[in-house]
Design an enzyme around this catalytic site. Sequence first.
Site, PDB file in Angstrom:
ATOM      1  N   LYS A 133      -9.928   8.802  -9.661  1.00 17.38           N
ATOM      2  CA  LYS A 133     -10.648   7.522  -9.743  1.00 17.38           C
ATOM      3  C   LYS A 133     -11.927   7.676 -10.575  1.00 17.38           C
ATOM      4  O   LYS A 133     -12.288   6.782 -11.339  1.00 17.38           O
ATOM      5  CB  LYS A 133     -11.003   7.017  -8.339  1.00 17.38           C
ATOM      6  CG  LYS A 133      -9.792   6.530  -7.544  1.00 17.38           C
ATOM      7  CD  LYS A 133      -9.633   5.020  -7.659  1.00 17.38           C
ATOM      8  CE  LYS A 133      -8.251   4.497  -7.310  1.00 17.38           C
ATOM      9  NZ  LYS A 133      -7.715   4.892  -6.038  1.00 17.38           N
TER      10      LYS A 133
ATOM     11  N   LYS B  72       3.424   8.221 -11.970  1.00 16.66           N
ATOM     12  CA  LYS B  72       4.022   7.416 -10.907  1.00 16.66           C
ATOM     13  C   LYS B  72       3.911   5.914 -11.183  1.00 16.66           C
ATOM     14  O   LYS B  72       3.079   5.481 -11.980  1.00 16.66           O
ATOM     15  CB  LYS B  72       3.342   7.747  -9.567  1.00 16.66           C
ATOM     16  CG  LYS B  72       1.901   7.314  -9.498  1.00 16.66           C
ATOM     17  CD  LYS B  72       1.361   7.403  -8.067  1.00 16.66           C
ATOM     18  CE  LYS B  72      -0.079   6.940  -8.036  1.00 16.66           C
ATOM     19  NZ  LYS B  72      -0.604   6.716  -6.708  1.00 16.66           N
TER      20      LYS B  72
ATOM     21  N   LYS C 203       0.154  -0.004  -9.376  1.00 14.65           N
ATOM     22  CA  LYS C 203      -0.304  -1.349  -9.717  1.00 14.65           C
ATOM     23  C   LYS C 203      -1.234  -1.345 -10.914  1.00 14.65           C
ATOM     24  O   LYS C 203      -1.273  -2.267 -11.692  1.00 14.65           O
ATOM     25  CB  LYS C 203      -1.059  -1.961  -8.528  1.00 14.65           C
ATOM     26  CG  LYS C 203      -0.139  -2.507  -7.480  1.00 14.65           C
ATOM     27  CD  LYS C 203      -0.901  -2.918  -6.228  1.00 14.65           C
ATOM     28  CE  LYS C 203      -1.033  -1.769  -5.258  1.00 14.65           C
ATOM     29  NZ  LYS C 203      -0.882  -2.132  -3.865  1.00 14.65           N
TER      30      LYS C 203
HETATM   31  P1  TYM Z   1      -1.500   2.447  -1.773  1.00 15.34           P
HETATM   32  O1  TYM Z   1      -1.872   1.050  -1.483  1.00 15.34           O
HETATM   33  O2  TYM Z   1      -1.879   3.057  -3.065  1.00 15.34           O
HETATM   34  O3  TYM Z   1       0.047   2.619  -1.627  1.00 15.34           O
HETATM   35  C1  TYM Z   1       0.698   2.158  -0.463  1.00 15.34           C
HETATM   36  C2  TYM Z   1       1.855   3.051  -0.116  1.00 15.34           C
HETATM   37  O4  TYM Z   1       2.787   3.098  -1.178  1.00 15.34           O
HETATM   38  C3  TYM Z   1       2.999   4.446  -1.560  1.00 15.34           C
HETATM   39  N1  TYM Z   1       3.194   4.510  -3.007  1.00 15.34           N
HETATM   40  C4  TYM Z   1       4.186   5.186  -3.577  1.00 15.34           C
HETATM   41  N2  TYM Z   1       5.197   5.908  -3.060  1.00 15.34           N
HETATM   42  C5  TYM Z   1       6.069   6.453  -3.925  1.00 15.34           C
HETATM   43  N3  TYM Z   1       5.979   6.309  -5.270  1.00 15.34           N
HETATM   44  C6  TYM Z   1       4.987   5.584  -5.830  1.00 15.34           C
HETATM   45  N4  TYM Z   1       4.925   5.431  -7.145  1.00 15.34           N
HETATM   46  C7  TYM Z   1       4.020   4.986  -4.970  1.00 15.34           C
HETATM   47  N5  TYM Z   1       2.930   4.227  -5.185  1.00 15.34           N
HETATM   48  C8  TYM Z   1       2.429   3.950  -3.969  1.00 15.34           C
HETATM   49  C9  TYM Z   1       1.757   5.200  -1.146  1.00 15.34           C
HETATM   50  O5  TYM Z   1       2.036   6.568  -0.982  1.00 15.34           O
HETATM   51  C10 TYM Z   1       1.415   4.509   0.137  1.00 15.34           C
HETATM   52  O6  TYM Z   1       2.178   5.035   1.204  1.00 15.34           O
HETATM   53  N6  TYM Z   1      -4.619   5.036   0.950  1.00 15.34           N
HETATM   54  C11 TYM Z   1      -3.433   4.227   1.031  1.00 15.34           C
HETATM   55  C12 TYM Z   1      -3.588   3.047   1.972  1.00 15.34           C
HETATM   56  C13 TYM Z   1      -4.031   3.440   3.326  1.00 15.34           C
HETATM   57  C14 TYM Z   1      -3.290   4.126   4.312  1.00 15.34           C
HETATM   58  C15 TYM Z   1      -4.153   4.276   5.430  1.00 15.34           C
HETATM   59  C16 TYM Z   1      -2.005   4.633   4.366  1.00 15.34           C
HETATM   60  C17 TYM Z   1      -5.256   3.185   3.851  1.00 15.34           C
HETATM   61  N7  TYM Z   1      -5.335   3.700   5.100  1.00 15.34           N
HETATM   62  C18 TYM Z   1      -3.742   4.903   6.592  1.00 15.34           C
HETATM   63  C19 TYM Z   1      -1.599   5.265   5.531  1.00 15.34           C
HETATM   64  C20 TYM Z   1      -2.457   5.394   6.622  1.00 15.34           C
HETATM   65  C21 TYM Z   1      -3.165   3.704  -0.349  1.00 15.34           C
HETATM   66  O7  TYM Z   1      -4.021   3.567  -1.162  1.00 15.34           O
HETATM   67  O8  TYM Z   1      -1.938   3.364  -0.562  1.00 15.34           O
END
Ligand code: TYM
Length: 331
Positions: free
Chosen positions: A111, A194, A197
Site C-alpha cells: 500500500k 491477483k 478491485k
Molecule cells: P479484501 O476485501 O481485500 O478481500 C476479501 C476477501 O477476498 C479474498 N480475495 C481473493 N481471494 C483469492 N484471489 C483473489 N484474487 C482475491 N482477492 C481478494 C481475500 O483474501 C479476502 O478473503 N482484510 C480483508 C478484510 C477483512 C477481514 C477481516 C477478513 C477485514 N477484517 C477479518 C477476514 C477476517 C480484506 O481486505 O479483504
Amino acid sequence: METVVSGIRSTGNLHLGNYYGAIQNFVKMQHQYNCYFFIADLHSLTTHPTPADLHGNVRQVLVEYLAAGIDPERATIYLQSDVPETAELYLFLNMNAYLGELERATSFKDKVRANPDNVNAGLLTYPVLMAADIILHRATKVPVGKDQEQHLEMARTFANRFNRLYNNEYFPEPYAFNFSENLVKIPGLDGKGKMGKSEGEGNAIFLSDSPEVIRKKVMKAVTDSGPTEENSEKPVEIQNLFDIMKVVSSADTYEHFDNLYNTCQIRYGDLKKQLAEDITIATAPIREKINDISNDAAYLRQVARHGAIKARESAQKTIRDVREIIGFRNF
Ligand code: TYM
C-alpha cells in the site's frame, strides 16, 4: 461449535477472487459453524474515505453477500461499524502491537508503494483491526484467500500476546480456512498478479458483470503468440487463464485445453470463448439475484439490524471479559 469470522472491505463490487477465495466458503460454512460475516467498512476508510461513496459500497457488499447465498437466518451478517466493540478491542490490541512488525507486513508495504501520499496510521494498524474483528467473537476459522495468510499469522500473534501478557488463555488461535485445503489466489486478466478491485480496468470480473461485459473482458485478456514446443511451461498470463478455468470450468474442459496447449494446437480465441461462457454460467445464479435483492430496501434494513444485534451480543460478552482480564473495575 467452532466459530467462524470473515469480512470483505466495502470498496466496490465483489469480483471472482472474492467469491472463490472467500464467499464460496462462507456459504458452505454457514451450515456447519457458528458464523459471523461482516462488511469491513471501517477498513475501507484506510483507502476509500469519501462519505458520498461509503453507504453505496457497503450496501453493494451486503446485496452481494445475500445474492451469493449467505443466509441471515444461519449466519450473522453485519456491518463492522455497527459493532463499536470492534473499535474498543482494536484499541486494546494496539497497545501491544509493535511498529516493527506492522511495518514488515507485506500488504502495508504494497500500500505504501502504491500510495506514498497516504501512509496513514490506519493502514499501518490494519492487521490489528483485522485481528480485533476475528478474536472479538473468539473465532478459530477464518475463510480468506491466500493474500490474507500473513494477516492471520499476525492475528494469532496478537491473540497469543494478549493471553501471555495477562496470563490467561482467553483467545483461541484463529487460522485461515478453505474447504479445498489450500488457500486460493485467483489471478487477474492483465497478465500480472491477483484479481483485485484496484488493479486497473479490465483486471477483475465482477459478480455483477453482464455476460456481455464478461465476454469483452475475457477476450481482451493478455495472451502470447502461443507455444512452439510441446509440453512447455506456460507463461504467467496463460497460466492465469488456466487458473481461472480451473475454478469455473469442468475438469474435462480444463484437460481439453491443457492438452491442446501441450500439443501446441491451442487457439486462445477458443479458450477465451469457453472461459467467458463458463464464468457466465458460474456467476449466473448470483447475478440474477443481485437486482431483486438490491431493490428490497426493507429486507436489507432488516438483515443489517438483526445482524448488528446478534453480533453485538457476542462482542459485548467478549469486551466484558477482556475489560475484566485487563483489570478495569467498576467503582
Ligand atoms: P479484501 O476485501 O481485500 O478481500 C476479501 C476477501 O477476498 C479474498 N480475495 C481473493 N481471494 C483469492 N484471489 C483473489 N484474487 C482475491 N482477492 C481478494 C481475500 O483474501 C479476502 O478473503 N482484510 C480483508 C478484510 C477483512 C477481514 C477481516 C477478513 C477485514 N477484517 C477479518 C477476514 C477476517 C480484506 O481486505 O479483504
